[in-house]
Scaffold this active site. Structure first.
Site, mmCIF file in Angstrom:
data_model
loop_
_atom_site.group_PDB
_atom_site.id
_atom_site.type_symbol
_atom_site.label_atom_id
_atom_site.label_comp_id
_atom_site.label_asym_id
_atom_site.label_seq_id
_atom_site.Cartn_x
_atom_site.Cartn_y
_atom_site.Cartn_z
ATOM 1 N N LYS A 71 0.800 -1.230 0.000
ATOM 2 C CA LYS A 71 0.000 0.000 0.000
ATOM 3 C C LYS A 71 0.837 1.286 0.000
ATOM 4 O O LYS A 71 0.401 2.312 -0.512
ATOM 5 C CB LYS A 71 -0.949 0.018 1.208
ATOM 6 C CG LYS A 71 -2.113 -0.963 1.060
ATOM 7 C CD LYS A 71 -3.120 -0.811 2.191
ATOM 8 C CE LYS A 71 -4.283 -1.769 2.002
ATOM 9 N NZ LYS A 71 -5.330 -1.608 3.023
ATOM 10 N N GLY A 133 -2.627 1.008 9.113
ATOM 11 C CA GLY A 133 -3.178 1.493 7.847
ATOM 12 C C GLY A 133 -4.674 1.784 7.924
ATOM 13 O O GLY A 133 -5.135 2.846 7.476
ATOM 14 N N ALA A 134 -5.435 0.849 8.504
ATOM 15 C CA ALA A 134 -6.892 1.042 8.566
ATOM 16 C C ALA A 134 -7.216 2.231 9.464
ATOM 17 O O ALA A 134 -8.059 3.068 9.128
ATOM 18 C CB ALA A 134 -7.562 -0.232 9.085
HETATM 19 P P1 NDP Z 1 -1.638 -2.702 10.634
HETATM 20 O O1 NDP Z 1 -0.735 -3.849 10.872
HETATM 21 O O2 NDP Z 1 -1.208 -1.575 9.751
HETATM 22 O O3 NDP Z 1 -2.002 -2.047 12.077
HETATM 23 C C1 NDP Z 1 -2.480 -2.833 13.134
HETATM 24 C C2 NDP Z 1 -2.766 -1.943 14.352
HETATM 25 O O4 NDP Z 1 -3.400 -2.764 15.334
HETATM 26 C C3 NDP Z 1 -1.522 -1.373 14.991
HETATM 27 O O5 NDP Z 1 -1.815 -0.096 15.489
HETATM 28 C C4 NDP Z 1 -1.246 -2.353 16.144
HETATM 29 O O6 NDP Z 1 -0.677 -1.727 17.276
HETATM 30 C C5 NDP Z 1 -2.630 -2.762 16.532
HETATM 31 N N1 NDP Z 1 -2.642 -4.100 17.108
HETATM 32 C C6 NDP Z 1 -2.376 -5.288 16.472
HETATM 33 N N2 NDP Z 1 -2.529 -6.327 17.317
HETATM 34 C C7 NDP Z 1 -2.879 -5.796 18.514
HETATM 35 C C8 NDP Z 1 -3.158 -6.358 19.801
HETATM 36 N N3 NDP Z 1 -3.125 -7.671 20.005
HETATM 37 N N4 NDP Z 1 -3.465 -5.513 20.817
HETATM 38 C C9 NDP Z 1 -3.494 -4.177 20.618
HETATM 39 N N5 NDP Z 1 -3.249 -3.578 19.417
HETATM 40 C C10 NDP Z 1 -2.938 -4.380 18.389
HETATM 41 O O7 NDP Z 1 -2.997 -3.351 10.135
HETATM 42 P P2 NDP Z 1 -4.154 -2.640 9.278
HETATM 43 O O8 NDP Z 1 -4.445 -1.313 9.882
HETATM 44 O O9 NDP Z 1 -3.838 -2.726 7.835
HETATM 45 O O10 NDP Z 1 -5.366 -3.637 9.536
HETATM 46 C C11 NDP Z 1 -6.010 -3.700 10.789
HETATM 47 C C12 NDP Z 1 -7.265 -4.543 10.642
HETATM 48 O O11 NDP Z 1 -8.165 -3.855 9.792
HETATM 49 C C13 NDP Z 1 -7.024 -5.912 9.988
HETATM 50 O O12 NDP Z 1 -7.660 -6.889 10.766
HETATM 51 C C14 NDP Z 1 -7.701 -5.818 8.647
HETATM 52 O O13 NDP Z 1 -8.317 -7.048 8.293
HETATM 53 C C15 NDP Z 1 -8.761 -4.774 8.907
HETATM 54 N N6 NDP Z 1 -9.137 -4.051 7.684
HETATM 55 C C16 NDP Z 1 -10.438 -4.123 7.299
HETATM 56 C C17 NDP Z 1 -10.841 -3.475 6.167
HETATM 57 C C18 NDP Z 1 -12.269 -3.594 5.751
HETATM 58 O O14 NDP Z 1 -12.561 -3.217 4.617
HETATM 59 N N7 NDP Z 1 -13.168 -4.033 6.610
HETATM 60 C C19 NDP Z 1 -9.907 -2.696 5.327
HETATM 61 C C20 NDP Z 1 -8.557 -2.657 5.853
HETATM 62 C C21 NDP Z 1 -8.204 -3.344 6.988
HETATM 63 P P3 NDP Z 1 0.903 -1.402 17.403
HETATM 64 O O15 NDP Z 1 1.132 -0.156 16.598
HETATM 65 O O16 NDP Z 1 1.045 -1.172 18.869
HETATM 66 O O17 NDP Z 1 1.631 -2.604 16.876
#
Ligand code: NDP
Length: 288
Positions: A71, A133-134
């Protein structure tokens, strides 16, 4: 009319790609609208991304989606960015306009379309879990749509701080970071709560956000980005507390609707697309 055997080509570049359901959702819309268009799901390694984009260009593709891990990297292969993609700093939808490839971000816009079926974020206070990202896409679009304040709750303070800075510098909303080091108590003045972390995503279906569930109040709209399964533990907890809830299928479907409109000019029927992904994410189809 002369026969025309040249289909409009679209697709997705990601890796891994095998479990990405977008192809089924988009092609259901193409069929429903009788479009001679294809969507090809491609597993593209990071080193091959430039070649893949050049290939799409050479073959006259109308555009393509980009997913993990392309992305941000795709931007250097494009000719320009739409406003949202520029602010968010990530592209999930590339569109051919003339001979230029333009990067758009439809994730946040898809979320916003879905959210607006329940509430307009204008003038509202949001709590947003996650800063990836989301979360970035959702924060930017809701802030540009008039949300007054966004509280970013994230484990990694650096990543959370970057998102807070982005909101403050590039949108009219105010923003603050809460490091997620203990169960979070949602402030009572919050209007909209959004999970933008992967907690709850299949197979982590019992995953639960570290929040004090009794801080969710009936006036709050609680939204999840998780499309699979659509009814996450967060949404079930929120419903039990009397909140109105919004599942991640709405975001998935609506970002697809917006992408299809970019590529074909046609406003696709969201209900046909939703039906397809509901079918795909049903427990029965998971078992087969
Ligand atoms: P990223 O990897 O870019 O970001 C993930 C975020 O979640 C980070 O801020 C991370 O925190 C946090 N995180 C991950 N695991 C945990 C945990 N166990 N406890 C607390 N915080 C946590 O992922 P994306 O933003 O790309 O995607 C996130 C979700 O959004 C995915 O599940 C994806 O499937 C969903 N999504 C859905 C879409 C839709 O159309 N419905 C579109 C795009 C995404 P830290 O910074 O501290 O690591």
């Amino acid at each position: 009319m002369p026969l025309n055997f040249l289909s409009l080509l679209t697709g997705s570049f990601a890796t891994p790609a095998a479990e990405n359901p977008t192809v089924a959702m988009v092609e259901a819309a193409y069929r429903h609208h009788n479009l001679d268009a294809r969507y090809i799901n491609c597993d593209v390694a990071p080193v091959a991304l430039g070649d893949a984009v050049r290939g799409a260009r050479a073959m006259g593709w109308a555009g393509f989606n980009c997913s993990i891990p392309h992305k941000v990297a795709v931007i250097s292969h494009l000719d320009g960015l739409g406003q949202s993609a520029q602010i968010i700093g990530a592209v999930n939808c590339v569109v051919r306009r003339g001979d230029r490839l333009i990067g758009e971000n439809t994730d946040g816009q898809g979320f916003l379309t879905s959210l607006r079926t329940l509430v307009d974020p204008s003038g509202k206070a949001l709590v947003l879990f996650g800063a990836g990202g989301a979360a970035r896409a959702i924060a930017v679009e809701t802030a540009l749509a008039g949300a007054t304040s966004i509280t970013v709750v994230n484990r990694d303070s650096k990543r959370g701080g970057e998102l807070v800075r982005l909101i403050k510098e590039k949108t009219p909303a105010s923003a603050e970071l809460v490091p997620w080091t203990r169960p979070y108590r949602v402030p009572p003045e919050t209007d909209i709560v959004v999970n933008a972390t992967p907690i709850g995503l299949f197979p982590d279906v019992d995953g639960r956000l570290e929040i004090e569930v009794d801080s969710l109040l009936p006036h709050m709209v609680v939204a999840d980005v998780i499309p699979n399964p659509p009814r996450t533990v967060l949404l079930r907890d929120a419903e039990a507390r009397g909140c109105v809830t919004l599942d991640g299928l709405g975001m998935l479907v609506n970002q697809g609707v917006i992408s299809i409109e970019h590529w074909t000019g046609i406003p696709a029927d969201a209900s046909v697309m939703r039906q397809k992904v509901e079918e795909l994410f049903s427990p029965e189809s998971r078992e087969t």
